[in-house]
Each structure stands twice: as C-alpha cells, then as structure tokens.
Design a protein around this motif. Structure first.
Motif, PDB file in Angstrom:
ATOM      1  N   ALA A  92       0.831  -1.204   0.000  1.00 35.97           N
ATOM      2  CA  ALA A  92       0.000   0.000   0.000  1.00 35.97           C
ATOM      3  C   ALA A  92       0.863   1.251   0.000  1.00 35.97           C
ATOM      4  N   PHE A  93       1.983   1.205   0.737  1.00 34.33           N
ATOM      5  CA  PHE A  93       2.872   2.358   0.763  1.00 34.33           C
ATOM      6  C   PHE A  93       3.560   2.546  -0.582  1.00 34.33           C
ATOM      7  N   ARG A  94       3.893   1.445  -1.262  1.00 33.63           N
ATOM      8  CA  ARG A  94       4.487   1.549  -2.603  1.00 33.63           C
ATOM      9  C   ARG A  94       3.531   2.262  -3.546  1.00 33.63           C
ATOM     10  N   ILE A  95       2.252   1.877  -3.492  1.00 36.41           N
ATOM     11  CA  ILE A  95       1.265   2.496  -4.383  1.00 36.41           C
ATOM     12  C   ILE A  95       1.102   3.979  -4.045  1.00 36.41           C
ATOM     13  N   ALA A  96       0.940   4.271  -2.742  1.00 33.54           N
ATOM     14  CA  ALA A  96       0.761   5.668  -2.323  1.00 33.54           C
ATOM     15  C   ALA A  96       2.002   6.497  -2.636  1.00 33.54           C
ATOM     16  N   GLY A  97       3.184   5.940  -2.360  1.00 29.76           N
ATOM     17  CA  GLY A  97       4.417   6.659  -2.658  1.00 29.76           C
ATOM     18  C   GLY A  97       4.605   6.882  -4.146  1.00 29.76           C
ATOM     19  N   GLY A  98       4.227   5.871  -4.947  1.00 30.56           N
ATOM     20  CA  GLY A  98       4.314   6.022  -6.397  1.00 30.56           C
ATOM     21  C   GLY A  98       3.403   7.117  -6.913  1.00 30.56           C
ATOM     22  N   ILE A  99       2.196   7.176  -6.373  1.00 31.82           N
ATOM     23  CA  ILE A  99       1.258   8.234  -6.777  1.00 31.82           C
ATOM     24  C   ILE A  99       1.802   9.606  -6.396  1.00 31.82           C
ATOM     25  N   MET A 100       2.372   9.710  -5.193  1.00 29.88           N
ATOM     26  CA  MET A 100       2.935  10.975  -4.739  1.00 29.88           C
ATOM     27  C   MET A 100       4.084  11.420  -5.649  1.00 29.88           C
ATOM     28  N   LEU A 101       4.966  10.480  -5.986  1.00 31.44           N
ATOM     29  CA  LEU A 101       6.083  10.810  -6.871  1.00 31.44           C
ATOM     30  C   LEU A 101       5.601  11.174  -8.266  1.00 31.44           C
TER      31      LEU A 101
ATOM     32  N   ILE B 186      16.049  20.899 -18.254  1.00 31.42           N
ATOM     33  CA  ILE B 186      16.542  19.792 -17.436  1.00 31.42           C
ATOM     34  C   ILE B 186      15.473  19.327 -16.457  1.00 31.42           C
ATOM     35  N   THR B 187      14.772  20.278 -15.848  1.00 34.06           N
ATOM     36  CA  THR B 187      13.721  19.930 -14.888  1.00 34.06           C
ATOM     37  C   THR B 187      12.619  19.111 -15.538  1.00 34.06           C
ATOM     38  N   ARG B 188      12.222  19.485 -16.740  1.00 33.78           N
ATOM     39  CA  ARG B 188      11.165  18.745 -17.429  1.00 33.78           C
ATOM     40  C   ARG B 188      11.614  17.342 -17.823  1.00 33.78           C
ATOM     41  N   LEU B 189      12.861  17.212 -18.276  1.00 32.64           N
ATOM     42  CA  LEU B 189      13.377  15.885 -18.618  1.00 32.64           C
ATOM     43  C   LEU B 189      13.433  14.995 -17.380  1.00 32.64           C
ATOM     44  N   LEU B 190      13.887  15.543 -16.272  1.00 27.45           N
ATOM     45  CA  LEU B 190      13.920  14.779 -15.028  1.00 27.45           C
ATOM     46  C   LEU B 190      12.513  14.406 -14.571  1.00 27.45           C
ATOM     47  N   GLY B 191      11.548  15.289 -14.839  1.00 25.29           N
ATOM     48  CA  GLY B 191      10.160  14.987 -14.483  1.00 25.29           C
ATOM     49  C   GLY B 191       9.624  13.791 -15.242  1.00 25.29           C
ATOM     50  N   VAL B 192       9.967  13.672 -16.517  1.00 23.81           N
ATOM     51  CA  VAL B 192       9.534  12.519 -17.315  1.00 23.81           C
ATOM     52  C   VAL B 192      10.130  11.223 -16.760  1.00 23.81           C
ATOM     53  N   ILE B 193      11.431  11.280 -16.398  1.00 23.67           N
ATOM     54  CA  ILE B 193      12.079  10.097 -15.821  1.00 23.67           C
ATOM     55  C   ILE B 193      11.428   9.715 -14.501  1.00 23.67           C
ATOM     56  N   LEU B 194      11.146  10.697 -13.673  1.00 24.32           N
ATOM     57  CA  LEU B 194      10.518  10.424 -12.383  1.00 24.32           C
ATOM     58  C   LEU B 194       9.122   9.840 -12.567  1.00 24.32           C
ATOM     59  N   ALA B 195       8.389  10.295 -13.566  1.00 22.53           N
ATOM     60  CA  ALA B 195       7.050   9.753 -13.836  1.00 22.53           C
ATOM     61  C   ALA B 195       7.130   8.264 -14.158  1.00 22.53           C
ATOM     62  N   ALA B 196       8.135   7.871 -14.950  1.00 24.59           N
ATOM     63  CA  ALA B 196       8.304   6.454 -15.283  1.00 24.59           C
ATOM     64  C   ALA B 196       8.662   5.636 -14.044  1.00 24.59           C
ATOM     65  N   LEU B 197       9.550   6.170 -13.199  1.00 28.05           N
ATOM     66  CA  LEU B 197       9.916   5.466 -11.971  1.00 28.05           C
ATOM     67  C   LEU B 197       8.715   5.345 -11.033  1.00 28.05           C
ATOM     68  N   ALA B 198       7.914   6.402 -10.940  1.00 30.67           N
ATOM     69  CA  ALA B 198       6.724   6.369 -10.088  1.00 30.67           C
ATOM     70  C   ALA B 198       5.723   5.337 -10.592  1.00 30.67           C
ATOM     71  N   ALA B 199       5.551   5.281 -11.918  1.00 33.21           N
ATOM     72  CA  ALA B 199       4.638   4.285 -12.491  1.00 33.21           C
ATOM     73  C   ALA B 199       5.104   2.873 -12.164  1.00 33.21           C
ATOM     74  N   GLN B 200       6.422   2.652 -12.177  1.00 32.04           N
ATOM     75  CA  GLN B 200       6.949   1.329 -11.841  1.00 32.04           C
ATOM     76  C   GLN B 200       6.664   0.979 -10.387  1.00 32.04           C
ATOM     77  N   PHE B 201       6.805   1.950  -9.471  1.00 28.05           N
ATOM     78  CA  PHE B 201       6.462   1.711  -8.067  1.00 28.05           C
ATOM     79  C   PHE B 201       4.996   1.294  -7.935  1.00 28.05           C
ATOM     80  N   ILE B 202       4.106   1.988  -8.643  1.00 28.46           N
ATOM     81  CA  ILE B 202       2.675   1.686  -8.566  1.00 28.46           C
ATOM     82  C   ILE B 202       2.389   0.301  -9.124  1.00 28.46           C
ATOM     83  N   ILE B 203       2.998  -0.022 -10.265  1.00 30.08           N
ATOM     84  CA  ILE B 203       2.793  -1.339 -10.884  1.00 30.08           C
ATOM     85  C   ILE B 203       3.262  -2.450  -9.953  1.00 30.08           C
ATOM     86  N   ASP B 204       4.449  -2.277  -9.349  1.00 27.36           N
ATOM     87  CA  ASP B 204       4.970  -3.292  -8.430  1.00 27.36           C
ATOM     88  C   ASP B 204       4.037  -3.479  -7.234  1.00 27.36           C
ATOM     89  N   GLY B 205       3.520  -2.355  -6.705  1.00 27.25           N
ATOM     90  CA  GLY B 205       2.604  -2.457  -5.572  1.00 27.25           C
ATOM     91  C   GLY B 205       1.303  -3.144  -5.919  1.00 27.25           C
TER      92      GLY B 205
END
Length: 222
Positions: free
Chosen positions: A72-81, A181-200
């Motif tokens: 549950a924390f993985r899903i919530a943390g992924g959504i937050m990220l 740079i900020t926008r590119l990093l945002g796209v990368i973070l979105a992918a990482l967050a989606a992976q956290f949600i999927i794993d959860g």
C-alpha cells in the motif's frame, strides 16, 4: 550492485533536484556573507540527511504500527512521486518553491534558512522521504541498503556542491536550460513512479488472482 546504485542515484537526484535547489538557495542567501552561506548549506544537508536516515531506519516500523502494508505504501508513494513528476514537467514545483522562498525572504526574522525551507521540505521533503522508505522496504538486505544509502549520500554531496556554487552555477546554466533539465527529469521520475505503482499493484492483487484461478469454475458460478 551497480545497477541498484545507478537506479537509486537517479531516483534521488530527480526527487531532490540539486539544480532546482541551487537558484532558490542563491536567492534566499543573497545578502549573507560567504561564510554564512557555506555554514547554512552544510547545516541544511546535515539536517536533511538525519531526517532521511531516521525514516529509512524506522519508517517500516512506523508503517507496521499504523497497520499499513508495504505494498500500500508503494502504491501511495508512487502516486505521490507521479504528482511531483507532473509538477516538474509543467513547472508547478518550481513556482511553488519560488513562492515559498519569497515568503521566507520577506520575513525579516527568518535569517537562517538551513532548517526551513532548505533542509525540509526542499531537500528532505515528502518525495525524498517516500523514496527512501520505498527503496528500503523493497531491498531488505543490508548490502543493498548500504548501496542505497551510498547513492543518497552521493546526491546529498552533489546538492551541497550545488548550494555552495549556487550563484556561479545559476549564471552558467541559465533559467531556460534549467527548465529543460527539470522537465526531462520529471519525465524520468514519472516512469519510476509508475513502476512503483505497478509493483505495488502486482504484489497486492497477484495472490488474489492466483487463489481465484485455483477455485473450480463451478464454485465461482455458484
């Protein structure tokens, strides 16, 4: 080990965002002496490191005490990220940081910015706290956690360098390059967050689906 270090390093770098903290710190400490700027930068990193270490070591115990599962924390943390990633892509995060910094700058009594807003919530904010707890819960072996801690320490040292070189760095990079740079990093973070949600989600619902597949069809149909 190297793959885990690189993955954790990129995640922390994107969430903490040293290039984004630098101009905020430069604007907050424009009237301070060089020694005071250096002392506040070191103090901010030290306090942020302590906060993140506490949540890394005792965050899981806190979740258990509250009856919250790691999935549950993985899903919530992924959504937050993911929300943070959207704000980075659309530059909402930068606007919020700048408004918070302006509020602190307008307060004549707020001279030391090392604790607030630099250490928390800019460096040790909800995103970085959720990230360190997610990674420590996902990798429970001591050697893996040491690698994650090393990645976090590396990002914090880079952040310290960015704060110390905030003025010259801002002139060198420029606001337009920083925005890209900020926008590119945002796209990368979105992918990482989606992976956290999927794993959860997989960890939460896979056992249910497996149990359902073992039940005869006649029983499911009543």
């Amino acid at each position: 080990m190297l793959e885990l270090f690189v993955s954790a390093f990129i995640t922390f770098f994107v969430v903490i965002d040293p290039p984004g903290c630098a101009p905020i710190y430069a604007s907050l400490t424009s009237d301070a002496s060089a020694k005071l700027r250096r002392d506040m930068a070191i103090r901010a990193i030290g306090i942020a490191a302590l906060i993140l270490a506490i949540f890394a070591l005792f965050g899981n115990n806190l979740l258990n005490a509250l009856g919250i599962t790691l999935d549950a924390f993985r899903i919530a943390g992924g959504i937050m990220l993911f929300i943070i990633a959207l704000e980075m892509v659309f530059e909402k995060r930068t606007e919020r940081r700048e408004s918070r910094a302006q509020a602190v700058a307008d307060d004549d009594e707020a001279e030391d910015v090392s604790v607030f807003p630099m250490a928390m919530p800019m460096i040790a904010g909800p995103g970085s706290i959720a990230t360190i707890m997610l990674l420590f819960s996902q990798y429970e072996k001591l050697e893996d956690q040491l690698v994650i801690g090393g990645a976090l320490l590396s990002v914090l040292l880079l952040t310290l360098f960015a704060l110390l070189a905030a003025g010259p760095l801002l002139k060198l990079v420029g606001q337009k390059v920083e925005a890209v740079i900020t926008r590119l990093l945002g796209v990368i973070l979105a992918a990482l967050a989606a992976q956290f949600i999927i794993d959860g989600l997989i960890a939460s619902f896979l056992p249910v689906l497996q149990n359902a597949s073992e039940v005869p069809l006649a029983v499911l149909l009543g």
